[in-house]
Design a protein around this motif. Structure first.
Motif: not given
Length: 93
Positions: A34-37, A62-77, A41-45, A50-54
């Motif tokens: 369940a991991e995504y890179e 915050t308990g709120i999905p960050c921009s990076y996790s949202i991109a991964a969640i959407q990629r996961d459909k 820009g020049t940064r990577g996360y 599944s663990r709700r981590t970034c």
């Protein structure tokens, strides 16, 4: 009753919307399980859905999905809102 959670909800939704808009500038690549890179820009996360981590740690703090996790969640459909609702429900049960 305790209504504190009602006052914080609009702020959470505003943050969620901002993160969703910013996620358009992220590129998520499936890594394993369940991991995504996620490149921004020049940064990577690294996001683990599944663990709700970034690795930016915002999701954990915050308990709120960050921009990076949202991109991964959407990629996961999946829907980012699903993860926000689970966090809110978990905090108030």
């Amino acid at each position: 009753g305790d209504h504190r959670h009602l006052h914080s909800f609009p702020t959470r939704r505003s943050s969620d919307l901002k993160n969703k808009i910013n996620s358009r500038f992220c590129i998520a690549h499936y890594s394993r399980d369940a991991e995504y890179e996620v490149d921004y820009g020049t940064r990577g996360y690294v996001v683990d859905i599944s663990r709700r981590t970034c690795t930016c740690r915002l999701w954990q703090l915050t308990g709120i999905p960050c921009s990076y996790s949202i991109a991964a969640i959407q990629r996961d459909k999946s829907e980012p809102e699903h993860y926000l609702i689970l966090v809110i429900a978990k905090k108030h049960t």
